[in-house]
Design an enzyme around this catalytic site. Sequence first.
Site, mmCIF file in Angstrom:
data_model
loop_
_atom_site.group_PDB
_atom_site.id
_atom_site.type_symbol
_atom_site.label_atom_id
_atom_site.label_comp_id
_atom_site.label_asym_id
_atom_site.label_seq_id
_atom_site.Cartn_x
_atom_site.Cartn_y
_atom_site.Cartn_z
ATOM 1 N N VAL A 77 32.106 17.672 23.602
ATOM 2 C CA VAL A 77 32.572 17.216 24.914
ATOM 3 C C VAL A 77 33.522 16.049 24.703
ATOM 4 O O VAL A 77 33.679 15.549 23.584
ATOM 5 C CB VAL A 77 31.377 16.823 25.814
ATOM 6 N N SER A 131 38.068 18.957 11.545
ATOM 7 C CA SER A 131 39.515 18.977 11.405
ATOM 8 C C SER A 131 40.000 20.409 11.210
ATOM 9 O O SER A 131 39.283 21.247 10.678
ATOM 10 C CB SER A 131 39.946 18.130 10.214
ATOM 11 N N HIS A 189 40.932 10.131 7.449
ATOM 12 C CA HIS A 189 41.697 11.366 7.213
ATOM 13 C C HIS A 189 42.930 11.397 8.121
ATOM 14 O O HIS A 189 44.046 11.662 7.671
ATOM 15 C CB HIS A 189 40.814 12.596 7.466
ATOM 16 N N GLU A 193 46.874 11.252 7.176
ATOM 17 C CA GLU A 193 47.795 12.268 7.703
ATOM 18 C C GLU A 193 49.059 11.598 8.279
ATOM 19 O O GLU A 193 50.178 12.043 8.010
ATOM 20 C CB GLU A 193 47.037 13.047 8.781
HETATM 21 C C1 NAG Z 1 32.895 22.886 30.092
HETATM 22 O O1 NAG Z 1 33.962 23.742 29.744
HETATM 23 C C2 NAG Z 1 35.261 23.239 29.973
HETATM 24 C C3 NAG Z 1 36.281 24.275 29.601
HETATM 25 O O2 NAG Z 1 36.061 25.458 30.203
HETATM 26 C C4 NAG Z 1 35.469 22.025 29.151
HETATM 27 O O3 NAG Z 1 36.761 21.478 29.417
HETATM 28 C C5 NAG Z 1 34.420 21.006 29.437
HETATM 29 O O4 NAG Z 1 34.566 19.958 28.494
HETATM 30 C C6 NAG Z 1 33.038 21.597 29.304
HETATM 31 N N1 NAG Z 1 32.145 20.544 29.746
HETATM 32 C C7 NAG Z 1 30.883 20.397 29.430
HETATM 33 C C8 NAG Z 1 30.288 19.094 29.780
HETATM 34 O O5 NAG Z 1 30.216 21.250 28.907
#
Ligand code: NAG
Length: 485
Positions: A77, A131, A189, A193
Amino acid sequence: MSSAVADFGLIGLAVMGQNLILNINDHGFKVCAFNRTVAKVDDFLENEAKGTEVIGAHSIIEFVSSLKRPRKIMLLVKAGAAVDDFIETLLPHLEEGDIIIDGGNSHYPDTQRRYEYLTSKKILFVGCGVSGGEEGARYGPSLMPGGNPEAWPHLKPIFQAIAAKAPDGAPCCDWVGEGGAGHFVKMVHNGIEYGDMQLISEVYHIFRNGVGFTDDEQSDIFAQWNKGVLDSFLIEISTDILRFKDADGQPLLEKIRDAAGQKGTGKWTAIAALDYGMPVTLIGEAVFARCLSSIKDERVRASKILSGPTNNKYTGDKAQLVKDLEQAMYASKIISYAQGFILMREVSHQFNWNLNYGSIALMWRGGCIIRSAFLGDIKNAFDKNKSLECLLFDPFFQQATTTAQSGWRNAISTATLIGIPIPALSTALSFYDGYRTARLPANMLQAQRDYFGAHTYELEDKPGNFVHTNWTGRGGNVHASNYDA
Ligand SMILES: *[C@@H]1O[C@H](CO)[C@@H](O)[C@H](O)[C@H]1NC(C)=O
Ligand SMILES: *[C@@H]1O[C@H](CO)[C@@H](O)[C@H](O)[C@H]1NC(C)=O
Ligand SMILES: *[C@@H]1O[C@H](CO)[C@@H](O)[C@H](O)[C@H]1NC(C)=O
């Protein structure tokens, strides 16, 4: 769903998350997917994950109970509050020894903090640098896991299966170290780069403006270099970029505005270097070079009023300059990696991370942007000597810099004389010359500091004993509290 059937859980179904799930599935592990927007889960199962073994959950409780113990849950996330929020959401449902992995782009101090917090809750936390972008996530990323070492035996079979493989078949994933080590190493890293990219750009600048090579001619040179010590992904893509033609048959590269963006990981590396007092000058210069490029309008104005050398073209032997620049880039790369490892050594020492240097080089050999043949030599250096202080102390690299030296110096003086900026190439040489100097002029700095600020100094033959001299002897009364430099 009531029984624990899944080997691995992943939260966050953006492209990276989806691709990692599919990659893990390909290697025979059962994955449970979750997203806060539950519709995303069904959407994923009906499309990208159709026909796979992947399962989905519609609530955190369902998600957690679908996982075999110890539960292995990866968060992909957005870095920042979302990671802390999910940790809090998960905690009440987890049991001692369960594993949370943060596979996002977290800043290492946050990872260190979460590691300490979750250790107090008896949850094994791992911060894992990933990565290789979307393609890497799907078919083989470079994975840099660090955190609680008790988690590693549980993750190792999955992570090493899905990771990129180096040319000799070794997985580009191994245990990095404790605490925030995984995200820290990923950050370094990225800093490296920045440095590698800047070095290539500087050589391109000399070739284009100093020598007058066409983009195709440069592409040929880079293709040649890619068969030697500079063999790397970045040289390879630069070869393609130089050859790429726009619809009108002209090189697309020459139409691209010369103002570089950045997302901040290079800057973080430079800040860490400053925070820990380590001379990581090449990455620092690479970050500043992007900053200078981005004040394009100001540079255009300056270009009309500030003069350079009258002779701004290289008139010597072109083949020789090509050879010299190859040596200069190689030696500068050695310096950049030596600096990166010095930074890792210092921070690892501060946090007691027990960084595993050889495997870091190994992890970078495939899957990631800085992958190169040269990383195999770095791995060898740390294999030969686990307590190697600096890469430049390894006989192989010592010899390599010695051999490169004259070409390196020639290339830098050539660029300087014709007025082409080479911040990364030249800082590397300055570092090299400083590092191999037993007595630097810092005695002058100490005398000045003591003169104006009574900051005291040590005598060469009595280190550790700080003394002050009344330099003026004329009644000047200067207090350290008045100045700070
Ligand atoms: C849920 O999925 C979306 C993309 O479809 C993504 O951008 C988002 O980070 C996800 N969020 C969570 C909290 O799972
Ligand atoms: C390993 O490196 C350390 C530090 O650079 C050095 O003191 C030591 O002599 C080296 N050991 C060997 C076997 O080369
Ligand atoms: C420096 O020496 C002068 C002359 O001996 C004296 O007057 C003055 O107080 C001294 N200053 C300090 C900071 O010791």
